[in-house]
Scaffold this active site. Structure first.
Site, PDB file in Angstrom:
ATOM      1  N   ASP A 247      12.390   0.612   4.129  1.00 25.19           N
ATOM      2  CA  ASP A 247      11.009   0.589   3.661  1.00 25.19           C
ATOM      3  C   ASP A 247      10.712  -0.689   2.889  1.00 25.19           C
ATOM      4  O   ASP A 247      11.617  -1.388   2.416  1.00 25.19           O
ATOM      5  CB  ASP A 247      10.755   1.776   2.725  1.00 25.19           C
ATOM      6  CG  ASP A 247      10.504   3.067   3.491  1.00 25.19           C
ATOM      7  OD1 ASP A 247      10.314   2.996   4.707  1.00 25.19           O
ATOM      8  OD2 ASP A 247      10.510   4.136   2.857  1.00 25.19           O
ATOM      9  N   LYS A 269       5.736   0.420   4.801  1.00 22.45           N
ATOM     10  CA  LYS A 269       4.325   0.800   4.754  1.00 22.45           C
ATOM     11  C   LYS A 269       3.771   0.390   3.392  1.00 22.45           C
ATOM     12  O   LYS A 269       4.304   0.799   2.367  1.00 22.45           O
ATOM     13  CB  LYS A 269       4.144   2.304   4.957  1.00 22.45           C
ATOM     14  CG  LYS A 269       4.767   2.826   6.243  1.00 22.45           C
ATOM     15  CD  LYS A 269       4.736   4.327   6.274  1.00 22.45           C
ATOM     16  CE  LYS A 269       5.415   4.853   7.536  1.00 22.45           C
ATOM     17  NZ  LYS A 269       6.848   4.572   7.564  1.00 22.45           N
ATOM     18  N   MET A 382       1.424   6.024  -5.660  1.00 19.22           N
ATOM     19  CA  MET A 382       0.485   5.452  -4.682  1.00 19.22           C
ATOM     20  C   MET A 382      -0.967   5.742  -5.061  1.00 19.22           C
ATOM     21  O   MET A 382      -1.782   6.085  -4.202  1.00 19.22           O
ATOM     22  CB  MET A 382       0.795   6.008  -3.279  1.00 19.22           C
ATOM     23  CG  MET A 382       2.196   5.696  -2.801  1.00 19.22           C
ATOM     24  SD  MET A 382       2.654   6.564  -1.281  1.00 19.22           S
ATOM     25  CE  MET A 382       2.912   8.253  -1.892  1.00 19.22           C
TER      26      MET A 382
END
Length: 478
Positions: A247, A269, A382
């Site tokens: 990641d 991502k 996030m």
């Protein structure tokens, strides 16, 4: 080579131990684990030795040492604090041609007790020949991290089936190749799962050559960034992998620990940037495992905490791919600890909630009533792009605008920064923070000044110059 290495079978064999203090205790415990019958010569027994004597685990010969005590034993260990007594025992052993080890006295040793990595029945011994025992112990600790805990399980199963494999494969090279491939394949996965039945089934399958060796996928939590927070299982997995899918949140320091000849593929991502779709990542995991590769899916934090690990495992299960999960330290635990912010505290927070700032189904609304409760810590992953909206909702449902907040960027890394302010200013704090960042909301944030220990990268939000704001800012600093 100054010493000849060997492993002694002491099962039901007598050994003489001179001494009955703390150091002798450690030696006795090692002898017990090897199955030795321990005879002790010492003037007095400490409480532990007295208990062993009462239980019949040792035979106490009294306090007077006689050379004849050496006649029926395999070797002797001198572990008293009396140097003259230890020397007398050693010299007697030399005359009787018996091996002797004298604790912390190299010139009174005819054999050395090494530092041992025990994955019974597999054992690895490290010795400096008595020159630097601390160095030997240091290397034992390093090697401990490299030898998986399930290695002993594999060895036990292999020992059980060794003769059968010899009957089927009568060529030495064939057997060597068989065991090498077996230990590197699904057999090892099942052993790591402590699924003995499945491991033996896999051994039989490979011995009968019914199917080719299959690959595996290990979902590994890389933690929040500091490579020192990797678990032993995580380090072993990434150093054994043929291919690593990683990641964007995995730090460069951790990627540097991946085996040099492994293929590393980014499937990261990040909000607002091009990234590999989850469905494509799932497909790649299956494809590479079906080629027989050892695949690691390396994920920041923990695979099952907002890491989509559950979706990937479902895909692997449906495709019949063997897999394991290695948990990692999630950001809510690692970043807050390095920022000096406790998630709970008896005085101000009896619970902690981990939530994500966005979901797969954008229409879904969180339970704002629950999230806005006081005396709890709210950790938001996030969520920086929606920080202002989150703050507005929390205040609308009752959380006080003056509630302390922190925005942590690069948590646990040398460039970690912590921005401190109030809930009403969360949107501005988050806008200034480097992403990805973790948002912490709750009274525990105010405890940071007492508990900070890692770095000094902290900024306090300064906005209006009113007396009220200046007072609030001062209270946070204090």
């Amino acid at each position: 080579m100054s010493h000849y290495p060997l492993f002694a079978d002491l099962r039901n064999r007598p050994v003489l131990l001179a001494g009955a203090g703390k150091v002798a205790e450690r030696k006795a415990e090692s002898l017990f684990s090897a199955g030795a019958r321990v005879r002790v010569v010492a003037e007095t027994l400490n409480p532990q030795f007295q208990q062993w004597a009462d239980e019949g685990k040792i035979v106490w010969l009294g306090g007077l040492f006689e050379e004849a005590m050496l006649d029926e034993v395999y070797f002797v260990i001198a572990a008293t604090d009396n140097g003259m007594f230890n020397r007398r025992v050693f010299e007697a052993a030399e005359r009787r041609v018996k091996l002797c080890n004298t604790v912390d006295t190299a010139d009174l040793c005819s054999f050395i007790v090494p530092a041992v990595v025990d994955r019974g029945p597999l054992k690895i011994a490290i010795s400096s020949g008595g020159t630097a025992p601390v160095l030997a112990r240091k290397w034992r600790q390093i090697i401990e991290t490299l030898i998986p805990l399930h290695t002993g399980t594999m060895a036990r199963i292999a020992g059980k089936w060794r003769e059968k494999v010899k009957q089927v494969l009568n060529n030495v090279e064939q057997r060597r190749y068989f065991w090498e491939k077996l230990f590197d394949g699904r057999f090892g996965i099942f052993a790591a799962q402590n699924n003995i039945e499945a491991a033996e089934r896999e051994l039989i399958t490979q011995l009968n050559r019914e199917t080719p060796f299959g690959g595996e996928v290990v979902l590994v939590g890389a933690g929040p960034g500091d490579p020192g927070l990797l678990t032993i299982h995580a380090l072993q997995a990434i150093q054994a992998a043929d291919t690593v899918f990683y990641d964007a949140l995995v730090s460069d320091e951790i990627l540097a620990m991946v085996r040099k000849d492994a293929v590393k593929i980014s499937v990261g991502k990040r909000a607002g940037a091009h990234h590999v779709q989850q469905e494509e990542t799932n497909r790649l995991l299956v494809e590479h495992a079906q080629k027989g590769e050892r695949v690691v899916r390396l994920k920041g934090g923990d695979p099952f905490v907002f890491g989509r690990g559950g979706e990937e495992v479902q895909t692997l299960h449906q495709a019949g791919i063997a897999y394991r999960i290695v948990p990692g330290i999630t950001a809510a635990l690692g970043a807050t600890a390095y920022a000096g912010i406790p998630l709970t505290h008896r005085d101000c927070a009896q619970s902690a909630l981990f939530v994500t700032g966005h979901s797969k189904h954008e229409g879904n609304q969180p339970d704002w009533q629950t999230l806005a409760l006081s005396r709890q810590t709210l950790v938001i992953y996030m969520g920086t792009l929606k920080a202002a909206e989150i703050a507005e909702k929390l205040m609308a449902y009752g959380r006080q605008p003056s509630t302390p907040v922190a925005v942590i960027s690069n948590g646990t890394l040398p460039n970690q920064t912590v921005r401190i302010g109030r809930l009403k200013d969360l949107g501005l704090l988050a806008a200034e923070a480097e992403r990805p960042a973790l948002m912490v909301i709750g009274e525990v944030v105010a405890l940071r000044n007492e508990m900070k220990w890692f770095g000094e990268g902290v900024e306090y939000f300064e906005e209006a110059r009113s007396e009220e704001h200046t007072s609030e800012l001062q209270s946070l600093r204090e």
